[in-house]
Every structure is written in structure tokens, then in C-alpha cells.
Design a protein around this motif. Structure first.
Motif, PDB file in Angstrom:
ATOM      1  N   SER A   1       0.819  -1.216   0.000  1.00 27.72           N
ATOM      2  CA  SER A   1       0.000   0.000   0.000  1.00 27.72           C
ATOM      3  C   SER A   1       0.851   1.263   0.000  1.00 27.72           C
ATOM      4  N   SER A   2       2.118   1.132   0.458  1.00 32.72           N
ATOM      5  CA  SER A   2       3.019   2.289   0.489  1.00 32.72           C
ATOM      6  C   SER A   2       3.810   2.437  -0.803  1.00 32.72           C
ATOM      7  N   GLY A   3       3.532   1.585  -1.788  1.00 33.76           N
ATOM      8  CA  GLY A   3       4.255   1.646  -3.047  1.00 33.76           C
ATOM      9  C   GLY A   3       5.644   1.064  -2.986  1.00 33.76           C
ATOM     10  N   SER A   4       5.886   0.168  -2.020  1.00 35.67           N
ATOM     11  CA  SER A   4       7.214  -0.421  -1.836  1.00 35.67           C
ATOM     12  C   SER A   4       7.201  -1.922  -2.087  1.00 35.67           C
ATOM     13  N   GLY A   5       6.329  -2.358  -2.968  1.00 40.31           N
ATOM     14  CA  GLY A   5       6.176  -3.789  -3.209  1.00 40.31           C
ATOM     15  C   GLY A   5       7.392  -4.455  -3.803  1.00 40.31           C
ATOM     16  N   GLN A   6       8.327  -3.668  -4.392  1.00 39.40           N
ATOM     17  CA  GLN A   6       9.499  -4.282  -5.026  1.00 39.40           C
ATOM     18  C   GLN A   6      10.441  -4.926  -4.013  1.00 39.40           C
ATOM     19  N   GLY A   7      10.221  -4.660  -2.732  1.00 37.38           N
ATOM     20  CA  GLY A   7      11.075  -5.262  -1.705  1.00 37.38           C
ATOM     21  C   GLY A   7      10.554  -6.582  -1.174  1.00 37.38           C
ATOM     22  N   TRP A   8       9.629  -7.214  -1.876  1.00 37.39           N
ATOM     23  CA  TRP A   8       8.963  -8.421  -1.365  1.00 37.39           C
ATOM     24  C   TRP A   8       9.933  -9.560  -1.059  1.00 37.39           C
ATOM     25  N   ALA A   9      11.090  -9.606  -1.727  1.00 33.28           N
ATOM     26  CA  ALA A   9      12.012 -10.733  -1.544  1.00 33.28           C
ATOM     27  C   ALA A   9      12.989 -10.527  -0.384  1.00 33.28           C
ATOM     28  N   ILE A  10      12.984  -9.356   0.231  1.00 36.79           N
ATOM     29  CA  ILE A  10      13.977  -9.068   1.282  1.00 36.79           C
ATOM     30  C   ILE A  10      13.879 -10.047   2.449  1.00 36.79           C
ATOM     31  N   PRO A  11      12.675 -10.331   2.993  1.00 37.36           N
ATOM     32  CA  PRO A  11      12.626 -11.217   4.172  1.00 37.36           C
ATOM     33  C   PRO A  11      12.602 -12.703   3.829  1.00 37.36           C
ATOM     34  N   THR A  12      12.899 -13.069   2.598  1.00 44.23           N
ATOM     35  CA  THR A  12      12.797 -14.484   2.211  1.00 44.23           C
ATOM     36  C   THR A  12      14.092 -15.259   2.428  1.00 44.23           C
ATOM     37  N   ALA A  13      15.213 -14.576   2.655  1.00 43.51           N
ATOM     38  CA  ALA A  13      16.513 -15.249   2.675  1.00 43.51           C
ATOM     39  C   ALA A  13      16.924 -15.624   4.097  1.00 43.51           C
ATOM     40  N   THR A  14      17.588 -16.769   4.232  1.00 41.63           N
ATOM     41  CA  THR A  14      18.185 -17.199   5.496  1.00 41.63           C
ATOM     42  C   THR A  14      19.706 -17.108   5.369  1.00 41.63           C
ATOM     43  N   ASP A  15      20.340 -16.466   6.336  1.00 40.56           N
ATOM     44  CA  ASP A  15      21.789 -16.332   6.310  1.00 40.56           C
ATOM     45  C   ASP A  15      22.427 -17.603   6.871  1.00 40.56           C
ATOM     46  N   ILE A  16      23.075 -18.380   6.004  1.00 43.61           N
ATOM     47  CA  ILE A  16      23.645 -19.667   6.416  1.00 43.61           C
ATOM     48  C   ILE A  16      24.663 -19.481   7.533  1.00 43.61           C
ATOM     49  N   ALA A  17      25.616 -18.569   7.331  1.00 44.12           N
ATOM     50  CA  ALA A  17      26.708 -18.407   8.297  1.00 44.12           C
ATOM     51  C   ALA A  17      26.189 -17.981   9.659  1.00 44.12           C
ATOM     52  N   PHE A  18      25.305 -17.000   9.673  1.00 46.00           N
ATOM     53  CA  PHE A  18      24.773 -16.473  10.918  1.00 46.00           C
ATOM     54  C   PHE A  18      23.937 -17.539  11.643  1.00 46.00           C
ATOM     55  N   ALA A  19      23.027 -18.193  10.909  1.00 46.33           N
ATOM     56  CA  ALA A  19      22.136 -19.183  11.524  1.00 46.33           C
ATOM     57  C   ALA A  19      22.915 -20.379  12.074  1.00 46.33           C
TER      58      ALA A  19
ATOM     59  N   LEU B   1      20.213  -7.940   2.942  1.00 47.08           N
ATOM     60  CA  LEU B   1      20.773  -6.608   2.718  1.00 47.08           C
ATOM     61  C   LEU B   1      21.056  -6.375   1.231  1.00 47.08           C
ATOM     62  N   LEU B   2      21.554  -7.415   0.558  1.00 49.23           N
ATOM     63  CA  LEU B   2      21.843  -7.301  -0.873  1.00 49.23           C
ATOM     64  C   LEU B   2      20.570  -7.038  -1.668  1.00 49.23           C
ATOM     65  N   ILE B   3      19.515  -7.803  -1.389  1.00 46.10           N
ATOM     66  CA  ILE B   3      18.252  -7.614  -2.121  1.00 46.10           C
ATOM     67  C   ILE B   3      17.665  -6.244  -1.810  1.00 46.10           C
ATOM     68  N   GLY B   4      17.831  -5.769  -0.559  1.00 49.22           N
ATOM     69  CA  GLY B   4      17.353  -4.430  -0.221  1.00 49.22           C
ATOM     70  C   GLY B   4      18.006  -3.365  -1.074  1.00 49.22           C
ATOM     71  N   GLU B   5      19.319  -3.477  -1.290  1.00 47.31           N
ATOM     72  CA  GLU B   5      20.016  -2.521  -2.147  1.00 47.31           C
ATOM     73  C   GLU B   5      19.543  -2.614  -3.590  1.00 47.31           C
ATOM     74  N   LEU B   6      19.317  -3.853  -4.056  1.00 43.77           N
ATOM     75  CA  LEU B   6      18.854  -4.027  -5.432  1.00 43.77           C
ATOM     76  C   LEU B   6      17.435  -3.488  -5.618  1.00 43.77           C
TER      77      LEU B   6
ATOM     78  N   PHE C   1      14.249 -11.261 -11.048  1.00 46.55           N
ATOM     79  CA  PHE C   1      13.426 -10.113 -10.681  1.00 46.55           C
ATOM     80  C   PHE C   1      14.229  -8.845 -10.380  1.00 46.55           C
ATOM     81  N   TYR C   2      15.522  -8.970 -10.210  1.00 50.87           N
ATOM     82  CA  TYR C   2      16.315  -7.790  -9.878  1.00 50.87           C
ATOM     83  C   TYR C   2      17.426  -7.569 -10.891  1.00 50.87           C
ATOM     84  N   THR C   3      17.124  -7.887 -12.138  1.00 52.49           N
ATOM     85  CA  THR C   3      18.026  -7.614 -13.254  1.00 52.49           C
ATOM     86  C   THR C   3      17.398  -6.545 -14.134  1.00 52.49           C
ATOM     87  N   SER C   4      18.085  -5.422 -14.265  1.00 49.81           N
ATOM     88  CA  SER C   4      17.560  -4.329 -15.090  1.00 49.81           C
ATOM     89  C   SER C   4      18.514  -4.063 -16.246  1.00 49.81           C
ATOM     90  N   ASP C   5      17.974  -3.561 -17.332  1.00 52.45           N
ATOM     91  CA  ASP C   5      18.789  -3.208 -18.508  1.00 52.45           C
ATOM     92  C   ASP C   5      19.668  -4.371 -18.942  1.00 52.45           C
TER      93      ASP C   5
END
Length: 445
Positions: free
Chosen positions: A142-160, A371-376, A197-201
């Protein structure tokens, strides 16, 4: 290049291939062995992130931003990139190369080779991607930020895995195997998401051109060639062309990892090539690439408590935290339950639902790839990207704390069970707990 050490007369390699190898300097070997430990890699990642946050919120914040923005590299190859971009596109390619090696090993010789054994963690990984994406989308679209949908999908192997290693010394080994398999599949899904989904041009010619050095690299490693002076230039050429194509350059790391053979040939002695490369590059990934990326990506000027409150009240942040803390466990547990009901797939023996719940919470630690997907998704340095960093850190820390509470309780249970199984007062070679169980069964009969 090599030389004899003056005291020992041992031949020491100074070539790039000598770094972290089993026959290199004793000091280097010790450092490499330390960096291969899961707890060390996770701790270095957190140290990098904490230092970045402290520096970014200090009076010297401008210096931090100047370092991030400093550009270097050959302009003729369009590689005059900022330090932050080199960390995200270059150093993380090493991380994804190691991830590619792990992925291929699991598919060829690991748990993912047997469909019946792999179906539960694979389904869990899929559920752990789908549900957080849905939760984020519902909250943030609703805030127009739908492109960030993949940010919470990743699990950090090293940290976990680092958290699991710290809190779970007595937990069943099957739990680590399950978490590793889930995280490996999660990484594969994340890599696919980044590529699609995060490849442009998209530039087709450089992408097609990348197939040439990649093919040559594949031919050489399939022939078990280990010469760094042949393989590294081809790997760099592949990375450069993939970067120029518009596809995120870390995908090149995965493709190179997939090219490396896992199984050994009958005439091949010692370790396989994939194991050899993983042993060689894991310290570089865990000890250098990921911590530097965390240091260059996690620094955000919060602006005190008011700024923190403002960042966390953004729908983007709420969607990320909810996705990591709620979506991950809901998706994983729901998928495991559904697969268990429909296909008869089962968790490993001695692996209970409360154990699964602890692991599902632990999978909510999404750091490096998030963090990487957030930047993309939002672009580095934007206000929304800053909010993404705060939310990823907050959500990952919350997930780690909640998982630690559950898994520590389970660890105590398994430790007590193990201690009870060691008691043998009559010294007949049979633990007393089993004698009691056998006597009880006899009385029931």
C-alpha cells in the motif's frame, strides 16, 4: 613462487593458490582452520555490522560515507566502481561461489540427492520463502514499496549455523543437517529471484560472451585442472561479463561453483575438486568477503531513538520484521506439516516438532542476502534502503534471540538425556535407564 624458511627448511608457497591451502605456511593454515568454524564466521559478520553501525552514527559518519563512495578500478572495462559496489558485487561473488559448491554437493552427493529424504527440507525452504513474501506484500504494498517483497525471504547460512553451534552442543546432528539443507535450497531460490526479478537493462551480448570463459573454466575443472593462473583469469572474465550484462554479478559466482565436479574419478587420489575449492575459499568467504560486505552495507545513521522509531514504523520495515520473525516459522512449519500429511515425508528420527519450531525461528535470520536484495530493490543510499538495513538487523536479532531461547531449552533436555544414558551404577555395560525401561516392558507383558 616459493622459498625455504630459514629455521625449518620447509618449502613455503607465496602464490595466490598457496593461501589457506593445507601445505602452506603453518600460521596461514591455522588462520584458515579458525575461519572455517561456523561460530567464527558468524561472529565476524556481526562484528562488521556492529562496527558499521557505530561508525555511521558517530561524528565521523562523513568519512564512512566517503569510503563507501570512493571509486576505483579499470574504467576501460566499466569497472570503476565504488568500494560499496565492489563489496556487494565482487566480494559477495566469492560467497556465492562457495554457496554454489555447497549447492552442487548437496544435489550430487548430499541430502538433496535422495528425493524422499530431501522433500521435507526443500518444502520447508519453499514455504519459508513464500509466506514471508506474502506477509511483506500485504503490509508494504500500500506504500508503493512492493518491489522489496524478496527481502525477508533469505536465510543467512553463516549467521544461523553460528547461532546453532553456540547454543546447541547437545542437539541432534539431524537438526544441523536439516537447517543446512533448508538454507542451501533457500540460497538457490534467492539466487534465482535475484537473476529473474532484480536484473535491469539486460545486455544480451555480454551475457552470451560470459558463456565463453565459463565454458573454458568448466572444461578445465572437469579435467581436474587446479592451476590458479588458468582458472582465476577465466573466473574474473566470467564475472566481468556477467556484471556488464546487467545480471547481478554474484550469479557468476554460483555458475562457476556449479561447474566444479563433486565426485572423484577412479584414478583421482585424495579429495574431490569441489571439496578442494571449498576448503580453499571458505576462509576467504567467511573471514573477508562477508564481513567486509556487512561493514560496507550495514552502516546506517539511525538518528537516535526518534530516528529508530521512524525507521521501524515504515511499512517496509514492518513488512521485513514481520516476514522474518513470523513469516519464516509459519511458512516452514506449515510446509513441513503439509508435506508430512500429503506425501508421508517425515523428519529424522528423534527430531521433534519443538525442535523444528526452534529451527524455523532460527531461519528468520536473514542478513547477507537480505541486505543485498534491499540494495537491489531500492538502490543503495536511499531512505528506504536505510530503513531496510535497520529492519533486517532488528528482525534478524529478534529471530536469533527467540530461537536461542527455544533451542537452549531443548539443548538442556538433550544434555540431561545424554547424562542419564551414561549412568551405569552396576557396571554391567548397560545404562541403567535402559535396564529400567526393559524391566518396565517385562512387567507390562
Amino acid at each position: 613462487m616459493s622459498f625455504l624458511t630459514p629455521k625449518t627448511g620447509v618449502c613455503v608457497s607465496t602464490s595466490p593458490a598457496g593461501l589457506f591451502r593445507r601445505g602452506s605456511w603453518p600460521e596461514t593454515r591455522r588462520i584458515g582452520d579458525i575461519l572455517r568454524k561456523e561460530t567464527i564466521g558468524g561472529m565476524l559478520l556481526m562484528v562488521g555490522a556492529v562496527l558499521a553501525l557505530i561508525w555511521a552514527n558517530s561524528p565521523w559518519n562523513d568519512l564512512y560515507e566517503d569510503i563507501r563512495a570512493f571509486e576505483f578500478g579499470p574504467a576501460a572495462l566499466h569497472l570503476d566502481l565504488s568500494v560499496a559496489t565492489w563489496a556487494a558485487d565482487g566480494l559477495l561473488a566469492i560467497f556465492f561461489f562457495v554457496a554454489g559448491l555447497e549447492l552442487k554437493r548437496e544435489f550430487v552427493a548430499g541430502d538433496l540427492r535422495a528425493p524422499r529424504r530431501a522433500v521435507v527440507p526443500v518444502a520447508a525452504a519453499a514455504g519459508g520463502v513464500l509466506v514471508p513474501a506474502i506477509i511483506y506484500t500485504v503490509v508494504a504494498v500500500s506504500s508503493g514499496s512492493g518491489q522489496g517483497w524478496a527481502i525477508p525471504t533469505a536465510t543467512d547460512i553463516a549467521f544461523a549455523l553460528a547461532v546453532l553451534a553456540v547454543v546447541g552442543q547437545h542437539l541432534p546432528a539431524a537438526m544441523r543437517t536439516f537447517l543446512l539443507t533448508l538454507a542451501v535450497v533457500d540460497d538457490l531460490i534467492a539466487i534465482t529471484i535475484i537473476a529473474l526479478f532484480y536484473t535491469s537493462d539486460l545486455a544480451i551480448l555480454p551475457l552470451l560472451g560470459a558463456l565463453v570463459p565459463l565454458a573454458l573454466f568448466t572444461v578445465l575443472v572437469q579435467r581436474r585442472v587446479r592451476s590458479w593462473w588458468l582458472l582465476l583469469p577465466l573466473a574474473f572474465a566470467t564475472w566481468t561479463l556477467v556484471h556488464a550484462s546487467g545480471v547481478h554479478a554474484t550469479v557468476a559466482g554460483v555458475l562457476l561453483g556449479f561447474a566444479v565436479p563433486v565426485l572423484t574419478r577412479p584414478d583421482e587420489k585424495g579429495e574431490g575438486l569441489a571439496e578442494h575449492f571449498e576448503h580453499r575459499f571458505r576462509p576467504l568467504s567467511a573471514g573477508v568477503a562477508v564481513p567486509i560486505f556487512a561493514f560496507m552495507s550495514a552502516g546506517v545513521a539511525v538518528g537516535g531513538l526518534s530516528g529508530l522509531g521512524s525507521a521501524l514504523s515504515d511499512p517496509v520495515s514492518i513488512g521485513i520484521v514481520a516476514g522474518l520473525v513470523l513469516g519464516k516459522p509459519l511458512g516452514i512449519l506449515g510446509a513441513v506439516w503439509l508435506v508430512s500429511r500429503l506425501s508421508g515425508g517425515k523428519m529424522d528420527q528423534g527430531f521433534t516438532w519443538i525442535d523444528q519450531f526452534g529451527l524455523a525461528l532460527l531461519a528468520g535470520i536473514g542478513f547477507t542476502v537480505s541486505l543485498l536484495i534491499g540494495e537491489l530493490a531500492f538502490g543503495p543510499g536511499t531512505e528506504q534502503d536505510d530503513h531496510v538495513k535497520v529492519a533486517v538487523l532488528a528482525g534478524s536479532l529478534t529471530a536469533a534471540v527467540l530461537a536461542s531461547v527455544v533451542l537452549r531449552a531443548r539443548n538442556r533436555f538433550y544434555a540431561q538425556t545424554y547424562a542419564a544414558e551414561q549412568v551405569d551404577e552396576d557396571e554391567d555395560g548397560i545404562p541403567d535407564v535402559y535396564e529400567h525401561d526393559r524391566a518396565s516392558n517385562g512387567e507390562q507383558r
